[in-house]
Structures are given as C-alpha cells and as structure tokens.
Design a protein around this motif. Sequence first.
Motif, PDB file in Angstrom:
ATOM      1  N   GLY A   1     -39.114   3.927 -62.328  1.00 56.98           N
ATOM      2  CA  GLY A   1     -39.586   2.689 -62.923  1.00 56.98           C
ATOM      3  C   GLY A   1     -39.418   1.461 -62.063  1.00 56.98           C
ATOM      4  O   GLY A   1     -39.936   0.391 -62.415  1.00 56.98           O
ATOM      5  N   TYR A   2     -38.707   1.586 -60.950  1.00 59.53           N
ATOM      6  CA  TYR A   2     -38.549   0.450 -60.044  1.00 59.53           C
ATOM      7  C   TYR A   2     -39.746   0.381 -59.084  1.00 59.53           C
ATOM      8  O   TYR A   2     -40.516   1.345 -58.933  1.00 59.53           O
ATOM      9  CB  TYR A   2     -37.250   0.561 -59.247  1.00 59.53           C
ATOM     10  N   THR A   3     -39.851  -0.755 -58.438  1.00 65.85           N
ATOM     11  CA  THR A   3     -40.938  -0.978 -57.487  1.00 65.85           C
ATOM     12  C   THR A   3     -40.364  -1.388 -56.146  1.00 65.85           C
ATOM     13  O   THR A   3     -39.490  -2.268 -56.086  1.00 65.85           O
ATOM     14  CB  THR A   3     -41.905  -2.066 -57.987  1.00 65.85           C
TER      15      THR A   3
ATOM     16  N   PHE B   1     -52.574  11.598 -58.255  1.00 69.58           N
ATOM     17  CA  PHE B   1     -52.838  12.100 -59.589  1.00 69.58           C
ATOM     18  C   PHE B   1     -51.694  11.756 -60.546  1.00 69.58           C
ATOM     19  O   PHE B   1     -51.707  12.178 -61.694  1.00 69.58           O
ATOM     20  CB  PHE B   1     -53.064  13.611 -59.536  1.00 69.58           C
ATOM     21  N   ASP B   2     -50.756  10.984 -60.040  1.00 68.48           N
ATOM     22  CA  ASP B   2     -49.634  10.498 -60.837  1.00 68.48           C
ATOM     23  C   ASP B   2     -49.169   9.181 -60.232  1.00 68.48           C
ATOM     24  O   ASP B   2     -49.056   9.055 -59.002  1.00 68.48           O
ATOM     25  CB  ASP B   2     -48.498  11.523 -60.845  1.00 68.48           C
ATOM     26  N   LEU B   3     -48.904   8.185 -61.072  1.00 71.14           N
ATOM     27  CA  LEU B   3     -48.454   6.889 -60.568  1.00 71.14           C
ATOM     28  C   LEU B   3     -47.035   6.928 -60.020  1.00 71.14           C
ATOM     29  O   LEU B   3     -46.661   6.075 -59.210  1.00 71.14           O
ATOM     30  CB  LEU B   3     -48.546   5.841 -61.682  1.00 71.14           C
TER      31      LEU B   3
ATOM     32  N   GLY C   1     -39.712  -4.002 -61.818  1.00 74.93           N
ATOM     33  CA  GLY C   1     -40.144  -2.658 -62.208  1.00 74.93           C
ATOM     34  C   GLY C   1     -41.547  -2.623 -62.793  1.00 74.93           C
ATOM     35  O   GLY C   1     -42.125  -3.653 -63.160  1.00 74.93           O
ATOM     36  N   TRP C   2     -42.105  -1.422 -62.894  1.00 76.09           N
ATOM     37  CA  TRP C   2     -43.449  -1.224 -63.403  1.00 76.09           C
ATOM     38  C   TRP C   2     -43.405  -0.390 -64.675  1.00 76.09           C
ATOM     39  O   TRP C   2     -42.435   0.325 -64.958  1.00 76.09           O
ATOM     40  CB  TRP C   2     -44.329  -0.550 -62.355  1.00 76.09           C
ATOM     41  N   ASP C   3     -44.479  -0.481 -65.443  1.00 76.33           N
ATOM     42  CA  ASP C   3     -44.547   0.262 -66.696  1.00 76.33           C
ATOM     43  C   ASP C   3     -46.003   0.619 -66.979  1.00 76.33           C
ATOM     44  O   ASP C   3     -46.927  -0.099 -66.561  1.00 76.33           O
ATOM     45  CB  ASP C   3     -43.978  -0.561 -67.849  1.00 76.33           C
TER      46      ASP C   3
END
Length: 291
Positions: free
Chosen positions: A170-172, A121-123, A195-197
């Motif tokens: 924010g990192y992957t 329910f949250d990335l 990273g992701w956004d």
Amino acid sequence: MMIVAALFLLSSLRCGNVAAFSSSSALSPASLKLARVERNAALQSSFSQQPHILSLSLINSALFSTSSDDSSTTSEAERLRQKALQLRAEADAAEKQLSPTRSSRQAAAAMDTTEAAVEYFDLKDSCWEISYRFANEPENKDDDNDGNSKNKVLRKFYSGKVQLQFLSDGYTTNLSTKSNVGVSEQQAIINKVWGWDLEVSDQDSLSYILFSADITLPPPIGTSERFYFQARVDGDASEGEALSLVDGSVTVKRDISAPGSGWWGIFKGADGILAQFRQLGEFKCRPIAKP
C-alpha cells in the motif's frame, strides 16, 4: 606437288642428269619416293642442327607472355584495392558525422520498444510514469465577473514527470531520485508521495486508484500543500487484459465558506469542517519497467 618437283630437280642436278621438266609432267612412283626421302632427310637435318633455337624460342615466348599477363593482373588488383580503401575511408567519415544522430535515434527506438512492451495485470508492485499539469488554485468563475483585479487569485500552472512504484503493502515509492535536484526554480518539487488505494466508485461502479503527494510550489506562490491524484483503472486481468490508468485528475482540498447567518451559522468558527475537492489539473500514466 611443287615442292616434290623441286626436290626431284635438285636431285637430278646433283647426279648430273639434266632432263626437261615442266609443271605439267608426271612423276613416277620411284621419283616420288625418292623425293619424300630427300625431304625428310632435309627436315631432320634442320631440326637436329638447331634444336636449341626452337626450344629457346618457345621458352622465351612462354616466359614473356606469362610475365606480361601477371603484370597486368597485378596492376588491376592493386587499382581495385586502392579504390576499395578510398571508398572505405569515405564511408568511415560519413559514419562519424552521422553516428551521434543515429545513436540517439537507435537508443530512443530501443527505449520505446522496451517500454511499450511493459504490461501489468496487477497494480501491486507496478511502476508508472506520471506526466502531470496542474495549477496552484482551482478555476474561479467569479474572477471573470469581478472587475477588481486585486480580488483575483493568482493562478500559475506547473508541469513535469515523476516515476512511481505502487508497492504491494500500500505504500508508494518515488523512483525519480533526482526529481528534487537541479530542478528549475519555476518547477514544483514533489517532497513525498503517500500510500495508494484502489476503490470502486458508487457512481459508475468503476475502479479508481487514489494517492496523494506533498508538493512545494516555488515563488511567487511559495506554498507547500497536499495534492490528490485519481485515475480510472481500465482492463480486466482475469480476461488477460493488461491494466491501464486513464483520465487522471489532480485535486486539492479547499474549505467551503459558510454563510454568516441562518442554519450555516452553527459552523462559524469551525474552519476545515466543510471542505470539498477542487480540480486543479490532470495527469497521464504509462507503464514502465521495474528498476
């Protein structure tokens, strides 16, 4: 009645009194009483003289009948036991033959059940398996109209899977630790995932997740460059809906060749200023359990 008459006749003969007797003659009460006494005395004398014969006969009858019944019961139980052992051995042999296939099916079913139950329910800190397929170069419609094969760009497709975790900072993280070990010579190698956004598109006002990765393509391409991944985020966590990543696309940045004359001439010699993202392929995502 005949027995009583016979006993009476015997008693008369022993006393020396011989009288005419016929089956039709009637006996007096005294004679009947005497006959009963003689009969009881004879029976008692017979039982008293041979009591052991009757007892032994009864005992032997009981012993032999019991032994025969027990023997029959024991034989039937042994036969059933042997039959059960035979059936058990046949079942064990069949189970050994089916156990590898059955174990693999059970393990796959258990894995599917466990992974299907994973929801996010949250990335942030969520984990996903990415199944991708893309080419090294975007499709060029001009190549179809160009009869000269020397001018055509070689396009080669690559496919595979990688497991990623989108960290809360924010990192992957690439969870596929063995993705670069023992891979096929024709398989792309994911060197690093950046990273992701999460962004909201100005065009459709929908949420999209963006991340990139440095990927090395094996020969005959033999290049290493950055590929960009984008997927739409469906589901409303505030309404209790689990999130899903759909319509994933893989793109690459390619420079735009400016015309040599006119207004575009001011960009001549400034390669990389004009660029656009070209789609190379697509990918699918499914949630997986955290490590």
